[in-house]
Design an enzyme around this catalytic site. Structure first.
Site, short mmCIF file in Angstrom:
data_model
loop_
_atom_site.label_atom_id
_atom_site.label_comp_id
_atom_site.label_asym_id
_atom_site.label_seq_id
_atom_site.Cartn_x
_atom_site.Cartn_y
_atom_site.Cartn_z
N ARG A 54 0.88 -1.18 0.00
CA ARG A 54 0.00 0.00 0.00
C ARG A 54 0.91 1.21 0.00
O ARG A 54 1.74 1.37 0.91
CB ARG A 54 -0.89 0.01 1.25
CG ARG A 54 -1.53 1.37 1.51
CD ARG A 54 -2.58 1.34 2.57
NE ARG A 54 -3.77 0.64 2.11
CZ ARG A 54 -4.96 0.73 2.69
NH1 ARG A 54 -5.12 1.49 3.76
NH2 ARG A 54 -5.99 0.07 2.22
N HIS A 113 -7.61 0.84 -6.02
CA HIS A 113 -7.78 0.03 -4.81
C HIS A 113 -8.50 -1.26 -5.22
O HIS A 113 -9.66 -1.50 -4.85
CB HIS A 113 -8.58 0.81 -3.76
CG HIS A 113 -8.52 0.23 -2.38
ND1 HIS A 113 -7.77 -0.88 -2.05
CD2 HIS A 113 -9.13 0.63 -1.22
CE1 HIS A 113 -7.91 -1.12 -0.75
NE2 HIS A 113 -8.74 -0.24 -0.24
N GLN A 116 -10.34 -3.78 -2.71
CA GLN A 116 -11.58 -3.28 -2.14
C GLN A 116 -12.75 -3.47 -3.10
O GLN A 116 -13.83 -3.91 -2.70
CB GLN A 116 -11.43 -1.79 -1.79
CG GLN A 116 -12.68 -1.21 -1.17
CD GLN A 116 -12.98 -1.79 0.20
OE1 GLN A 116 -12.12 -1.76 1.08
NE2 GLN A 116 -14.18 -2.31 0.41
N ASP A 144 -17.23 7.36 -0.58
CA ASP A 144 -15.93 7.27 0.10
C ASP A 144 -15.63 8.66 0.68
O ASP A 144 -16.30 9.64 0.34
CB ASP A 144 -14.85 6.85 -0.93
CG ASP A 144 -13.49 6.55 -0.31
OD1 ASP A 144 -13.40 6.45 0.92
OD2 ASP A 144 -12.51 6.42 -1.08
N CYS A 183 -16.17 1.76 1.63
CA CYS A 183 -14.98 0.95 1.90
C CYS A 183 -14.49 1.10 3.33
O CYS A 183 -13.80 0.22 3.84
CB CYS A 183 -13.87 1.31 0.91
SG CYS A 183 -13.31 3.02 1.01
N ARG A 228 -13.45 -8.46 2.44
CA ARG A 228 -12.03 -8.24 2.16
C ARG A 228 -11.24 -9.50 2.47
O ARG A 228 -10.35 -9.91 1.73
CB ARG A 228 -11.48 -7.06 2.99
CG ARG A 228 -12.03 -5.69 2.64
CD ARG A 228 -11.60 -5.22 1.27
NE ARG A 228 -10.15 -5.18 1.11
CZ ARG A 228 -9.37 -4.18 1.53
NH1 ARG A 228 -9.89 -3.11 2.11
NH2 ARG A 228 -8.06 -4.20 1.34
N1 NVA Z 1 -9.92 6.72 -0.96
C1 NVA Z 1 -9.49 6.31 0.37
C2 NVA Z 1 -9.72 4.84 0.56
C3 NVA Z 1 -9.33 4.33 1.92
C4 NVA Z 1 -9.53 2.86 2.07
C5 NVA Z 1 -8.02 6.65 0.53
O1 NVA Z 1 -7.26 6.46 -0.41
O2 NVA Z 1 -7.65 7.12 1.61
N1 CP Z 2 -11.02 -0.02 3.13
C1 CP Z 2 -9.71 -0.09 3.48
O1 CP Z 2 -8.83 -0.34 2.64
O2 CP Z 2 -9.49 0.09 4.80
P1 CP Z 2 -8.07 0.28 5.51
O3 CP Z 2 -7.54 1.62 5.08
O4 CP Z 2 -8.39 0.23 6.97
O5 CP Z 2 -7.16 -0.83 5.08
#
Ligand code: NVA
Ligand code: CP
Length: 309
Positions: free
Chosen positions: A106, A133, A136, A223, A263, A291
């Site tokens: 990530r 992502h 997700q 989101d 998510c 997930r």
């Molecule tokens: N769009 C959000 C998703 C978090 C799971 C981010 O990138 O922070």
């Molecule tokens: N939805 C998601 O990816 O959550 P986290 O940021 O907690 O991993």
């Protein structure tokens, strides 16, 4: 653990799998959710998990999933590993490939994940970038199958930022062919190339009116307005996203059997009202659980060598 480059596949984006492979992946994940899958294809194997951003769901579901499949996961944060002090991604990829059997990452730039995958001799799984992502949205599609029986003939609405989630919904629509209705404020549109490619395969509408996108939708998805790395834009985004809160009056415009997905983490009172996310149409806890199941299916196939029937 590999000592030479064996053929392997990555999951960097949903189109890395064909539509038939995606359906087989969902079938495997469903068996895992129902407790029908007891094999341990990761026995003796280790997943390295690189987290350059925070995570609750992704970290825990990958770690637990690897364990349930007979393997283990190693959590690597930039505070602790040399990558955080500037060691090149390519060197990190080469070294980790000598120890572990798969790498989940990530991070911020999608190009960094592509570079990692280019130099790694083991499968690389995208656990979120600024662009995409995929894990997700695979979990979200599994939730749509679980609660609506599938996406055929369904209208899926995205209300909010044209971010990594929206881009991955576009990639899913490109592969699976469902109708996608996106509403985002001007200046917050999804990636133009990903949008254009999805439009070659299915109907994708893009509007600045959230009511237009949500009308008749079977799945309503939103989101946060400011994603990780955009925290200093929070106030400006709150102004720009005025009118985009998914609340009960907004949900009234959707199909009577519509489900709500998010998510997580969520900001109640911003992108979604508490009444909606904690209400009867919300499926967010099943979504979070999924997930685990879909990522176990991904790891079983990519790292454990389980064939996609
Ligand atoms: N769009 C959000 C998703 C978090 C799971 C981010 O990138 O922070
Ligand atoms: N939805 C998601 O990816 O959550 P986290 O940021 O907690 O991993």
């Amino acid at each position: 653990m590999p000592v030479s480059a064996a053929p392997h596949r990555d999951l960097l984006a949903i189109p890395d799998f064909s539509s038939a492979e995606l359906v087989a992946l969902f079938d495997l994940a469903d068996r895992m959710r129902r407790g029908e899958y007891r094999d341990r294809p990761l026995a003796g194997k280790t997943l390295a998990m690189i987290f350059m951003k925070a995570s609750t769901r992704t970290r825990v579901s990958f770690e637990v999933g690897a364990y349930q499949l007979g393997g283990q996961a190693s959590f690597l944060s930039p505070r602790d590993v040399q990558l955080g002090r500037g060691e090149p991604i390519a060197d990190t990829a080469r070294v980790l490939s000598r120890y572990v059997d798969g790498i989940m990452i990530r991070t911020f730039a999608h190009a960094d994940v592509e570079e990692l995958a280019r130099y790694a001799d083991v499968p690389v799984i995208n656990g979120l970038t600024d662009l995409l992502h995929p894990c997700q949205i695979l979990a979200d599609l599994l939730t749509v199958r679980q609660h609506l029986g599938g996406w055929e003939g369904r209208r899926i609405a995205w209300i909010g930022d044209g971010n990594n989630m929206a881009n991955s919904w576009l990639n899913a629509a490109y592969r699976l062919g469902f109708e996608l209705a996106i509403a985002c404020p001007a200046g917050y549109e999804p990636d133009a190339a990903i949008l254009a490619r999805a439009r070659t395969a299915t109907t994708v509408t893009l509007t600045h009116d959230p009511r237009e996108a949500i009308a008749g939708a079977h799945v309503v998805n939103t989101d946060v307005w400011a994603s990780m790395g955009q925290e200093e834009e929070q106030q400006r985004r709150e102004r720009d996203f005025a009118g985009y809160t998914v609340d009960e009056p907004m949900m009234e415009l959707a199909s009577p059997d519509a489900i709500f997905l998010h998510c997580l983490p969520a900001h109640r009172g911003e992108e979604v009202s508490a009444a909606v996310i904690d209400g009867p149409r919300s499926r967010v806890w099943d979504e979070a659980e999924n997930r685990l199941h879909i990522q176990k299916a991904v790891m079983a196939v990519l790292i454990g060598g389980v064939p996609l029937a």
